[in-house]
Write an enzyme that holds these catalytic residues in place. Structure first.
Site, PDB file in Angstrom:
ATOM      1  N   ARG A 122       0.843  -1.197   0.000  1.00 26.87           N
ATOM      2  CA  ARG A 122       0.000   0.000   0.000  1.00 26.87           C
ATOM      3  C   ARG A 122       0.874   1.240   0.000  1.00 26.87           C
ATOM      4  NH1 ARG A 122      -3.009   1.345   4.301  1.00 26.87           N
ATOM      5  NH2 ARG A 122      -4.376   2.725   3.171  1.00 26.87           N
ATOM      6  N   LYS A 187       4.685  -7.777  11.133  1.00 23.11           N
ATOM      7  CA  LYS A 187       3.811  -8.039   9.985  1.00 23.11           C
ATOM      8  C   LYS A 187       4.040  -9.439   9.420  1.00 23.11           C
ATOM      9  CE  LYS A 187       2.059  -5.749   5.937  1.00 23.11           C
ATOM     10  NZ  LYS A 187       1.498  -4.466   5.555  1.00 23.11           N
ATOM     11  N   ARG A 323      -0.711   4.600  12.434  1.00 23.41           N
ATOM     12  CA  ARG A 323       0.311   4.144  13.405  1.00 23.41           C
ATOM     13  C   ARG A 323      -0.341   4.003  14.769  1.00 23.41           C
ATOM     14  NH1 ARG A 323       4.903   8.169  11.157  1.00 23.41           N
ATOM     15  NH2 ARG A 323       4.555   7.490   9.031  1.00 23.41           N
TER      16      ARG A 323
HETATM   17  C1  BTN Z   1       0.709  -4.116   2.141  1.00 26.07           C
HETATM   18  O1  BTN Z   1       0.684  -4.626   3.260  1.00 26.07           O
HETATM   19  O2  BTN Z   1       1.163  -2.980   1.970  1.00 26.07           O
HETATM   20  C2  BTN Z   1       0.142  -4.896   0.993  1.00 26.07           C
HETATM   21  C3  BTN Z   1       1.085  -5.955   0.491  1.00 26.07           C
HETATM   22  C4  BTN Z   1       0.508  -6.774  -0.651  1.00 26.07           C
HETATM   23  C5  BTN Z   1       1.534  -7.674  -1.302  1.00 26.07           C
HETATM   24  C6  BTN Z   1       0.910  -8.589  -2.307  1.00 26.07           C
HETATM   25  S1  BTN Z   1       2.006  -9.836  -2.884  1.00 26.07           S
HETATM   26  C7  BTN Z   1       0.864 -10.303  -4.106  1.00 26.07           C
HETATM   27  C8  BTN Z   1       0.304  -9.017  -4.668  1.00 26.07           C
HETATM   28  N1  BTN Z   1       1.162  -8.481  -5.685  1.00 26.07           N
HETATM   29  C9  BTN Z   1       1.670  -7.302  -5.344  1.00 26.07           C
HETATM   30  O3  BTN Z   1       2.441  -6.618  -6.046  1.00 26.07           O
HETATM   31  N2  BTN Z   1       1.249  -6.948  -4.120  1.00 26.07           N
HETATM   32  C10 BTN Z   1       0.364  -7.946  -3.567  1.00 26.07           C
END
Ligand code: BTN
Length: 326
Positions: A122, A187, A323
């Site tokens: 994100r 995480k 946060r």
């Molecule tokens: C986050 O926590 O910021 C979201 C992470 C999401 C990662 C996944 S991996 C599969 C899919 N492809 C990506 O490029 N992002 C999501």
């Protein structure tokens, strides 16, 4: 299956294989083997080469396999799931599926990859996605309800991830609005949803899930936040990413279907039980301001409720970063 897949399959036992033996097994020259393995190394796969012994991966790896994922699914999910695409490498499984969606891929189509070169998190963050270590999975969901009705989808996907983790014996994971799955503040998984199409008409949501399974310290060196993986939490070295993917899809599909027909309501209580923000002092970083207050759960549209000095306010996920301070 192409030659690089075949080579990786042979090497997936984590043992040394000579160029000659690999060439013989695949019906190509040693030089061809060398060229393909060089190309694989250039994609980021760490392949050891030792003179007189040959090539090997850092350890055994169960490669992702569409058949294995399918056979791990419950019958209901298997019948409703679209095609499962397995890639050795991709920029981002979300990008790939977005392209596929534009080309008419059906709802329920899935893309998983061994590694992502431009895995996205994100708010423009990078999702570190080394080869063969974690799960990078995206699911395409077509909806008639329109993008505006999908506010809670990322929360529902989080609940589905949590349910699948419980099946792996992980009961201590919590949800941090809107999309983080954390264990003791570290995480474990994240969700990124991309939506294309109309705000109140047909649209396609790409639900991307990254789950840390067994991440090497070297790969994780670039992560600037506390993280954890399933290997550390369970102590198990035999975690199968194919089974994990199937378990995830088994929870995800029915959850999305229920969300589509009934919205967030059936999920409110489960969210409340696992909400790690509820009752905590938080800071919300918006593009032009920082809001301080106390988390008070979510509303039925999936927006975060915050008690601030000027009263209760609600925030949709968008470009908000949260946060937790105490
Ligand atoms: C986050 O926590 O910021 C979201 C992470 C999401 C990662 C996944 S991996 C599969 C899919 N492809 C990506 O490029 N992002 C999501």
């Amino acid at each position: 299956m192409d030659i690089r897949n075949h080579l990786l399959k042979r090497l997936s036992d984590g043992k040394f294989h000579s160029g000659e033996a690999l060439g013989e097994a695949l019906g190509v020259t040693r030089m061809a083997v060398w060229k393909h393995l060089k190309a694989l190394r250039e994609t980021g796969i760490s392949l050891e080469v030792v003179r007189g012994k040959g090539y090997c991966l850092p350890g055994p790896v169960e490669l992702l396999d569409g058949q294995r994922i399918r056979s791990g699914l419950g019958a209901g999910t298997r019948a409703r799931l679209g095609p499962v695409e397995v890639l050795l490498e991709v920029d981002s499984t979300n990008n790939r599926l977005r392209e596929q969606a534009l080309n008419g891929a059906p709802t329920g189509a899935v893309c998983v990859a061994e590694q992502q070169h431009a895995g996205r998190g994100r708010q423009g963050r990078t999702w570190v996605s080394p080869f063969g270590e974690n799960l990078y999975l995206s699911l395409l969901w077509r909806s008639r309800a329109g993008a505006a009705a999908l506010g809670g989808l990322s929360l529902v996907a989080g609940i589905a991830v949590l349910r699948s983790l419980k099946e792996q014996g992980i009961h201590q994971a919590g949800l941090k609005w809107p999309n983080d799955i954390l264990v003791n503040g570290a995480k474990l998984a994240g969700i990124l949803i991309d939506v294309t199409g109309e705000s109140s008409g047909p649209c396609a949501a790409i639900i991307g899930i990254g789950l840390n399974v067994c991440m090497s310290r070297s790969a994780a060196a670039g992560i600037d936040r506390s993280w954890v993986d399933l290997h550390t939490l369970t102590g198990r070295a035999d975690l199968s990413r194919n089974r994990l993917a199937a378990g995830l899809l088994d929870k995800l599909l029915p959850a999305i279907e229920l969300f589509e027909s009934q919205g967030m309501q059936p999920f409110m209580e489960e969210w409340r039980q696992h909400d790690i923000v509820d009752g905590r002092q938080i800071e919300l970083h918006l593009p032009n301001e920082v809001i301080q207050g106390r988390g008070c759960g979510i509303d039925p549209a999936g927006a975060l409720l915050v008690e601030t000095s000027t009263g209760r306010r609600r925030f949709a996920s968008g470009e908000v970063s949260l946060r937790v301070s105490s």
